[in-house]
Scaffold this motif. Sequence first.
Motif, PDB file in Angstrom:
ATOM      1  N   LYS A 136       0.844  -1.191   0.000  1.00  0.00           N
ATOM      2  CA  LYS A 136       0.000   0.000   0.000  1.00  0.00           C
ATOM      3  C   LYS A 136       0.884   1.248   0.000  1.00  0.00           C
ATOM      4  O   LYS A 136       1.921   1.291   0.686  1.00  0.00           O
ATOM      5  CB  LYS A 136      -0.904   0.023   1.237  1.00  0.00           C
ATOM      6  CG  LYS A 136      -1.767  -1.229   1.430  1.00  0.00           C
ATOM      7  CD  LYS A 136      -2.921  -1.290   0.472  1.00  0.00           C
ATOM      8  CE  LYS A 136      -3.831  -2.493   0.709  1.00  0.00           C
ATOM      9  NZ  LYS A 136      -4.578  -2.419   1.978  1.00  0.00           N
ATOM     10  N   LEU A 137       0.473   2.261  -0.741  1.00  0.00           N
ATOM     11  CA  LEU A 137       1.182   3.535  -0.756  1.00  0.00           C
ATOM     12  C   LEU A 137       1.175   4.131   0.654  1.00  0.00           C
ATOM     13  O   LEU A 137       0.114   4.297   1.256  1.00  0.00           O
ATOM     14  CB  LEU A 137       0.518   4.484  -1.758  1.00  0.00           C
ATOM     15  CG  LEU A 137       1.196   5.830  -2.004  1.00  0.00           C
ATOM     16  CD1 LEU A 137       2.630   5.648  -2.475  1.00  0.00           C
ATOM     17  CD2 LEU A 137       0.392   6.630  -3.032  1.00  0.00           C
ATOM     18  N   HIS A 138       2.354   4.447   1.169  1.00  0.00           N
ATOM     19  CA  HIS A 138       2.520   4.727   2.598  1.00  0.00           C
ATOM     20  C   HIS A 138       3.504   5.878   2.781  1.00  0.00           C
ATOM     21  O   HIS A 138       4.413   6.065   1.959  1.00  0.00           O
ATOM     22  CB  HIS A 138       3.067   3.456   3.274  1.00  0.00           C
ATOM     23  CG  HIS A 138       3.026   3.442   4.753  1.00  0.00           C
ATOM     24  ND1 HIS A 138       1.902   3.113   5.470  1.00  0.00           N
ATOM     25  CD2 HIS A 138       3.995   3.670   5.687  1.00  0.00           C
ATOM     26  CE1 HIS A 138       2.170   3.129   6.777  1.00  0.00           C
ATOM     27  NE2 HIS A 138       3.436   3.474   6.922  1.00  0.00           N
ATOM     28  N   ALA A 157       1.562   6.513   8.048  1.00  0.00           N
ATOM     29  CA  ALA A 157       0.173   6.194   7.687  1.00  0.00           C
ATOM     30  C   ALA A 157       0.100   5.847   6.213  1.00  0.00           C
ATOM     31  O   ALA A 157       0.925   6.282   5.412  1.00  0.00           O
ATOM     32  CB  ALA A 157      -0.750   7.381   7.985  1.00  0.00           C
ATOM     33  N   HIS A 158      -0.915   5.036   5.857  1.00  0.00           N
ATOM     34  CA  HIS A 158      -1.197   4.780   4.446  1.00  0.00           C
ATOM     35  C   HIS A 158      -1.661   6.070   3.764  1.00  0.00           C
ATOM     36  O   HIS A 158      -2.376   6.889   4.359  1.00  0.00           O
ATOM     37  CB  HIS A 158      -2.311   3.744   4.298  1.00  0.00           C
ATOM     38  CG  HIS A 158      -1.890   2.333   4.559  1.00  0.00           C
ATOM     39  ND1 HIS A 158      -0.587   1.958   4.726  1.00  0.00           N
ATOM     40  CD2 HIS A 158      -2.627   1.178   4.666  1.00  0.00           C
ATOM     41  CE1 HIS A 158      -0.527   0.649   4.926  1.00  0.00           C
ATOM     42  NE2 HIS A 158      -1.749   0.153   4.912  1.00  0.00           N
ATOM     43  N   LEU A 159      -1.282   6.217   2.506  1.00  0.00           N
ATOM     44  CA  LEU A 159      -1.794   7.295   1.668  1.00  0.00           C
ATOM     45  C   LEU A 159      -2.908   6.806   0.754  1.00  0.00           C
ATOM     46  O   LEU A 159      -3.648   7.613   0.193  1.00  0.00           O
ATOM     47  CB  LEU A 159      -0.665   7.886   0.818  1.00  0.00           C
ATOM     48  CG  LEU A 159       0.486   8.543   1.589  1.00  0.00           C
ATOM     49  CD1 LEU A 159       1.561   9.013   0.613  1.00  0.00           C
ATOM     50  CD2 LEU A 159       0.002   9.691   2.443  1.00  0.00           C
ATOM     51  N   ASP A 160      -3.008   5.486   0.589  1.00  0.00           N
ATOM     52  CA  ASP A 160      -4.028   4.894  -0.269  1.00  0.00           C
ATOM     53  C   ASP A 160      -4.221   3.455   0.178  1.00  0.00           C
ATOM     54  O   ASP A 160      -3.258   2.792   0.554  1.00  0.00           O
ATOM     55  CB  ASP A 160      -3.579   4.951  -1.736  1.00  0.00           C
ATOM     56  CG  ASP A 160      -4.709   4.734  -2.720  1.00  0.00           C
ATOM     57  OD1 ASP A 160      -5.405   3.697  -2.616  1.00  0.00           O
ATOM     58  OD2 ASP A 160      -4.908   5.591  -3.607  1.00  0.00           O
ATOM     59  N   ASP A 161      -5.437   2.957   0.148  1.00  0.00           N
ATOM     60  CA  ASP A 161      -5.706   1.587   0.583  1.00  0.00           C
ATOM     61  C   ASP A 161      -5.744   0.583  -0.564  1.00  0.00           C
ATOM     62  O   ASP A 161      -5.997  -0.597  -0.350  1.00  0.00           O
ATOM     63  CB  ASP A 161      -7.034   1.533   1.349  1.00  0.00           C
ATOM     64  CG  ASP A 161      -6.874   2.032   2.781  1.00  0.00           C
ATOM     65  OD1 ASP A 161      -5.799   1.801   3.361  1.00  0.00           O
ATOM     66  OD2 ASP A 161      -7.801   2.672   3.296  1.00  0.00           O
ATOM     67  N   ARG A 162      -5.458   1.040  -1.787  1.00  0.00           N
ATOM     68  CA  ARG A 162      -5.411   0.111  -2.909  1.00  0.00           C
ATOM     69  C   ARG A 162      -4.063  -0.608  -2.956  1.00  0.00           C
ATOM     70  O   ARG A 162      -3.055  -0.093  -2.485  1.00  0.00           O
ATOM     71  CB  ARG A 162      -5.653   0.861  -4.224  1.00  0.00           C
ATOM     72  CG  ARG A 162      -7.087   1.269  -4.447  1.00  0.00           C
ATOM     73  CD  ARG A 162      -7.243   2.164  -5.658  1.00  0.00           C
ATOM     74  NE  ARG A 162      -6.645   3.482  -5.427  1.00  0.00           N
ATOM     75  CZ  ARG A 162      -6.771   4.505  -6.264  1.00  0.00           C
ATOM     76  NH1 ARG A 162      -7.444   4.356  -7.395  1.00  0.00           N
ATOM     77  NH2 ARG A 162      -6.220   5.668  -5.994  1.00  0.00           N
ATOM     78  N   THR A 215      -1.503   9.277  -8.762  1.00  0.00           N
ATOM     79  CA  THR A 215      -1.956   9.804  -7.486  1.00  0.00           C
ATOM     80  C   THR A 215      -1.450  11.224  -7.294  1.00  0.00           C
ATOM     81  O   THR A 215      -0.248  11.495  -7.477  1.00  0.00           O
ATOM     82  CB  THR A 215      -1.453   8.932  -6.322  1.00  0.00           C
ATOM     83  OG1 THR A 215      -1.892   7.579  -6.516  1.00  0.00           O
ATOM     84  CG2 THR A 215      -1.985   9.449  -4.992  1.00  0.00           C
ATOM     85  N   ASP A 216      -2.356  12.125  -6.945  1.00  0.00           N
ATOM     86  CA  ASP A 216      -2.014  13.494  -6.587  1.00  0.00           C
ATOM     87  C   ASP A 216      -1.830  13.523  -5.075  1.00  0.00           C
ATOM     88  O   ASP A 216      -2.795  13.406  -4.320  1.00  0.00           O
ATOM     89  CB  ASP A 216      -3.136  14.441  -7.037  1.00  0.00           C
ATOM     90  CG  ASP A 216      -2.815  15.905  -6.797  1.00  0.00           C
ATOM     91  OD1 ASP A 216      -2.035  16.200  -5.873  1.00  0.00           O
ATOM     92  OD2 ASP A 216      -3.362  16.759  -7.521  1.00  0.00           O
ATOM     93  N   LEU A 217      -0.593  13.661  -4.618  1.00  0.00           N
ATOM     94  CA  LEU A 217      -0.308  13.601  -3.191  1.00  0.00           C
ATOM     95  C   LEU A 217      -0.808  14.824  -2.435  1.00  0.00           C
ATOM     96  O   LEU A 217      -0.919  14.785  -1.210  1.00  0.00           O
ATOM     97  CB  LEU A 217       1.197  13.428  -2.969  1.00  0.00           C
ATOM     98  CG  LEU A 217       1.809  12.130  -3.493  1.00  0.00           C
ATOM     99  CD1 LEU A 217       3.313  12.143  -3.322  1.00  0.00           C
ATOM    100  CD2 LEU A 217       1.203  10.918  -2.804  1.00  0.00           C
ATOM    101  N   GLU A 218      -1.104  15.897  -3.143  1.00  0.00           N
ATOM    102  CA  GLU A 218      -1.633  17.095  -2.487  1.00  0.00           C
ATOM    103  C   GLU A 218      -3.130  16.976  -2.219  1.00  0.00           C
ATOM    104  O   GLU A 218      -3.614  17.318  -1.141  1.00  0.00           O
ATOM    105  CB  GLU A 218      -1.358  18.345  -3.331  1.00  0.00           C
ATOM    106  CG  GLU A 218       0.091  18.793  -3.304  1.00  0.00           C
ATOM    107  CD  GLU A 218       0.286  20.143  -3.960  1.00  0.00           C
ATOM    108  OE1 GLU A 218      -0.726  20.816  -4.301  1.00  0.00           O
ATOM    109  OE2 GLU A 218       1.451  20.542  -4.154  1.00  0.00           O
ATOM    110  N   THR A 219      -3.873  16.472  -3.193  1.00  0.00           N
ATOM    111  CA  THR A 219      -5.335  16.411  -3.060  1.00  0.00           C
ATOM    112  C   THR A 219      -5.839  15.032  -2.677  1.00  0.00           C
ATOM    113  O   THR A 219      -6.979  14.891  -2.223  1.00  0.00           O
ATOM    114  CB  THR A 219      -6.002  16.821  -4.381  1.00  0.00           C
ATOM    115  OG1 THR A 219      -5.713  15.825  -5.379  1.00  0.00           O
ATOM    116  CG2 THR A 219      -5.495  18.176  -4.851  1.00  0.00           C
ATOM    117  N   GLY A 220      -5.012  13.997  -2.892  1.00  0.00           N
ATOM    118  CA  GLY A 220      -5.451  12.633  -2.667  1.00  0.00           C
ATOM    119  C   GLY A 220      -6.250  12.051  -3.817  1.00  0.00           C
ATOM    120  O   GLY A 220      -6.624  10.874  -3.790  1.00  0.00           O
ATOM    121  N   GLU A 221      -6.504  12.834  -4.848  1.00  0.00           N
ATOM    122  CA  GLU A 221      -7.259  12.357  -6.000  1.00  0.00           C
ATOM    123  C   GLU A 221      -6.396  11.465  -6.880  1.00  0.00           C
ATOM    124  O   GLU A 221      -5.162  11.541  -6.871  1.00  0.00           O
ATOM    125  CB  GLU A 221      -7.783  13.544  -6.811  1.00  0.00           C
ATOM    126  CG  GLU A 221      -8.766  14.425  -6.050  1.00  0.00           C
ATOM    127  CD  GLU A 221      -9.189  15.644  -6.857  1.00  0.00           C
ATOM    128  OE1 GLU A 221      -8.559  15.913  -7.904  1.00  0.00           O
ATOM    129  OE2 GLU A 221     -10.132  16.329  -6.428  1.00  0.00           O
TER     130      GLU A 221
END
Length: 493
Positions: A340-342, A356-361, A398-404
């Motif tokens: 997971k992206l972390h 913390a995780h940044l994404d759960d995929r 992945t946009d690390l600023e917006t999370g989108e």
Amino acid sequence: MKIERLPPVKFSLQPNNHPYLNGAWTPLREEVTVDELDVIDGAIPADLDGVYLRNTENQVHQPLGRYHPFDGDGMIHLIDFKGGKASYRNRFVRTRGFEAEQEADGALWGGLADPAGLAKRPGYCAHGSLKDSSSTDIVVHAGRALSTFYQCGEGYRLNAETLEQEGIEGWTPIDGISAHPKVDEATGELMFFNYSKFAPYLHYGVVDRHNKLVTYIPIPTPGPRLPHDMAFTEHYSILNDLPVFWDEGLLKRNIHAVRMHDGTPSRFAIVPRHGRTEDVRWFEAAPTYVLHWLNAYEEGDEIILDGYFQENPTPEPKRDAPPGFEHMMAYLDQQAFRPKLHRWRFNLKDGTTREAHLDDRIMEFGMFNQRYAGRKYRYVYSTVTEPGWFLFTGFVKTDLETGESTEFHLPRGQYASETPFAPKPDATSEDDGYLISFIIDEAGGGSYCAILDAKRIEDGPICRIALPHKLCSGTHACWADRKFIREGALGAL
């Protein structure tokens, strides 16, 4: 497409049912040069000026034992873009092991899944019984390509535009060079590490823009470890001591069995780029294993590190795998070890770690704009895989600023390679450029190169270019601007 074929290498691999010697992992026998490739659809961007290099595991001889895909002989594939046209060539890496087996007309070493005693000759690398196939990673430094092996081989130099072989890298330490040396395009420096079964077990080094080794220090660990990657910021390098490594008791019997050491935390060594052993600061974090880091940077009192945290580093054997391959198939399946992206945050002032995780995929093999390496960045381009297999089927931006995020998925039966970012020469933003990938079209029996607009990956390729043969799948790739190559070559003089 006019194809020039080189004289064939000796090839003794026999027909088999091995899952990683067939299908998209079918080894390629030929080496070719093609001066101008045919465009399938779209148009090659005129501002693309540089090379995309991919390393692959491409087995040549009948294995002595069970064969693991990471054992395969190194083969580099190159596509060169200039003036809206593209050329291609592929070459085996002529390692000492490759040349010895060509002379012997067959395999001389066992592999990762074999007992150490199977080798017919003393082995190389940290393991001690393997062949250094230089088949894992590829970077460009000081104007030349450098191919490396994950178990700390010798490092082989090739011309970054022609793949002409230039032999073993002269500054290689006695314990070798691990895969994933890191290049700082801002300074021209290369940071690397190696590991071994002998104290102090881990070393770190820096090679300057002139290709001279200027820093080489021990980073002592309690015993043999298996780090796979490293990261750096503008002023620091980050190495790791993670709780997944060889079982100490079995290692005394020369059995290389990897296990999770419960109760042992992850540890991170942060050292000034040109620091000394006594400058190392250790930080603890949640236990995991990480194959690949993304990027790191400094922010106030903290160092920020991004990578792929494995939630299940040592998965159970896959019951639905072909008989005899249950263990190997599990360790090659991202759905099994669940990366997971972390993000880790190391506070240099008080010595604490937050994470913390940044994404759960489930994602891995991420890339980003290398002009931002070691600096604050925004965009990540990760791969997703075919369940049960080590095969890439799409990309996530992945946009690390917006999370989108946005995604692109290949048609069924098509498999990608790692997708480096190629910035436009006049880029106005971090994601102003292209993603480049070699695609294996298993359904169609061929391969092509795909170019995607990094701003809109969900639109799919803006251009597809026919390749002269079906590639064998593999691991890592890189992009190098021609200006970066030429300036690096001048700096190395």
